[in-house]
Design a protein around this motif. Structure first.
Motif, short mmCIF file in Angstrom:
data_model
loop_
_atom_site.label_atom_id
_atom_site.label_comp_id
_atom_site.label_asym_id
_atom_site.label_seq_id
_atom_site.Cartn_x
_atom_site.Cartn_y
_atom_site.Cartn_z
N ASP A 33 8.27 -24.95 -23.58
CA ASP A 33 7.96 -23.62 -24.10
C ASP A 33 8.35 -22.54 -23.09
N TYR A 34 8.15 -22.80 -21.81
CA TYR A 34 8.52 -21.83 -20.79
C TYR A 34 10.04 -21.63 -20.77
N HIS A 35 10.79 -22.70 -20.83
CA HIS A 35 12.25 -22.58 -20.85
C HIS A 35 12.70 -21.81 -22.09
N ASN A 36 12.10 -22.12 -23.23
CA ASN A 36 12.46 -21.46 -24.48
C ASN A 36 12.17 -19.96 -24.42
N LEU A 37 10.97 -19.59 -23.97
CA LEU A 37 10.61 -18.18 -23.89
C LEU A 37 11.46 -17.43 -22.86
N TYR A 38 11.75 -18.08 -21.76
CA TYR A 38 12.59 -17.45 -20.74
C TYR A 38 13.98 -17.16 -21.30
N ALA A 39 14.57 -18.14 -21.95
CA ALA A 39 15.90 -17.94 -22.55
C ALA A 39 15.85 -16.86 -23.62
N TYR A 40 14.80 -16.84 -24.42
CA TYR A 40 14.65 -15.84 -25.47
C TYR A 40 14.62 -14.43 -24.87
N ALA A 41 13.82 -14.24 -23.82
CA ALA A 41 13.71 -12.92 -23.19
C ALA A 41 15.04 -12.48 -22.58
N ILE A 42 15.77 -13.41 -22.00
CA ILE A 42 17.09 -13.07 -21.45
C ILE A 42 18.04 -12.70 -22.58
N ARG A 43 18.05 -13.49 -23.64
CA ARG A 43 18.96 -13.25 -24.76
C ARG A 43 18.70 -11.90 -25.41
N LYS A 44 17.45 -11.50 -25.49
CA LYS A 44 17.10 -10.24 -26.14
C LYS A 44 17.27 -9.04 -25.21
N GLY A 45 17.31 -9.27 -23.91
CA GLY A 45 17.40 -8.18 -22.94
C GLY A 45 18.79 -7.56 -22.87
N GLU A 46 18.88 -6.56 -22.01
CA GLU A 46 20.16 -5.88 -21.81
C GLU A 46 21.13 -6.81 -21.08
N LYS A 47 22.36 -6.81 -21.52
CA LYS A 47 23.43 -7.61 -20.89
C LYS A 47 22.99 -9.05 -20.61
N PRO A 48 22.68 -9.81 -21.65
CA PRO A 48 22.19 -11.18 -21.43
C PRO A 48 23.26 -12.07 -20.79
N ASN A 49 22.82 -12.87 -19.84
CA ASN A 49 23.67 -13.87 -19.23
C ASN A 49 23.57 -15.12 -20.10
N LEU A 50 24.55 -15.30 -20.97
CA LEU A 50 24.46 -16.38 -21.94
C LEU A 50 24.57 -17.77 -21.30
N ASP A 51 25.19 -17.87 -20.15
CA ASP A 51 25.19 -19.17 -19.46
C ASP A 51 23.77 -19.59 -19.11
N VAL A 52 22.98 -18.64 -18.62
CA VAL A 52 21.58 -18.92 -18.28
C VAL A 52 20.78 -19.19 -19.55
N VAL A 53 21.05 -18.42 -20.59
CA VAL A 53 20.37 -18.60 -21.87
C VAL A 53 20.58 -20.03 -22.38
N PHE A 54 21.84 -20.46 -22.45
CA PHE A 54 22.13 -21.81 -22.94
C PHE A 54 21.53 -22.88 -22.03
N LYS A 55 21.57 -22.65 -20.73
CA LYS A 55 20.99 -23.62 -19.78
C LYS A 55 19.51 -23.85 -20.10
N HIS A 56 18.76 -22.78 -20.32
CA HIS A 56 17.32 -22.93 -20.53
C HIS A 56 16.99 -23.42 -21.94
N TYR A 57 17.74 -23.00 -22.96
CA TYR A 57 17.50 -23.57 -24.29
C TYR A 57 17.80 -25.07 -24.27
N ASN A 58 18.87 -25.45 -23.62
CA ASN A 58 19.22 -26.88 -23.55
C ASN A 58 18.17 -27.67 -22.77
N GLU A 59 17.61 -27.06 -21.73
CA GLU A 59 16.56 -27.74 -20.98
C GLU A 59 15.31 -27.88 -21.84
N ALA A 60 14.97 -26.85 -22.60
CA ALA A 60 13.82 -26.95 -23.51
C ALA A 60 14.03 -28.10 -24.49
N LEU A 61 15.25 -28.24 -25.01
CA LEU A 61 15.54 -29.30 -25.98
C LEU A 61 15.63 -30.67 -25.31
#
Length: 156
Positions: free
Chosen positions: A69-97
């Motif tokens: 849940d922490y990885h998922n929420l962290y990636a979500y907040a990055i994705r929704k924020g300004e200038k999201p770093n999608l590499d970090v987003v995918f890293k954390h969603y993949n870790e959540a999964l």
């Protein structure tokens, strides 16, 4: 009478199943005790304070890096924020999964992230995963399906 009793048992069984969901679902919905860090991050997300949500989840991940849940929420907040770093987003969603392959929120959100980079095929893979996970349907499936349909309608 047996017919009624059998159906009452089936209804009781499914009513007792824990809810699984993404970060917007209350942790109490699954019978788990409330997680104050998740509650704080959800409040920050509701206020669209993505930087605060990211900081809360960064701190949470330092305490418990094995929490999907922490990885998922962290990636979500990055994705929704300004200038999201999608590499970090995918890293954390993949870790959540990796930690929880049936995490409905992570499947929905990574699908939406794939749409951000124009990868409809990968978004549909996660839609298919949700279809398998959500035996009787779930909000995450409906939301990702809608996002994919809207993306395709725009002709991207």
């Amino acid at each position: 009478m047996k017919f009624v009793a059998k159906h009452a048992l089936i209804i009781a069984f499914f009513a007792a199943l824990p809810a699984q969901g993404g970060p917007e679902d209350s942790p109490r919905a699954s019978g788990a005790p409330a997680d104050p860090l998740i509650e704080r991050a959800v409040r920050a997300n509701e206020e669209k304070d993505w930087a605060r949500s990211q900081q809360i989840m960064r701190d949470a991940l330092l305490k418990d890096p094995r929490n999907a849940d922490y990885h998922n929420l962290y990636a979500y907040a990055i994705r929704k924020g300004e200038k999201p770093n999608l590499d970090v987003v995918f890293k954390h969603y993949n870790e959540a999964l990796r930690l929880n392959p049936k995490h409905r929120g992570a499947h929905e959100y990574i699908g939406e992230a794939y749409l951000m980079v124009g990868n409809v095929a990968k978004a549909k893979e996660h839609l298919s995963a949700l279809d398998s996970i959500c035996f009787f349907g779930c909000d995450e499936y409906g939301l990702l399906k809608k996002a994919i349909s809207e993306f395709e309608a725009k002709g991207k």
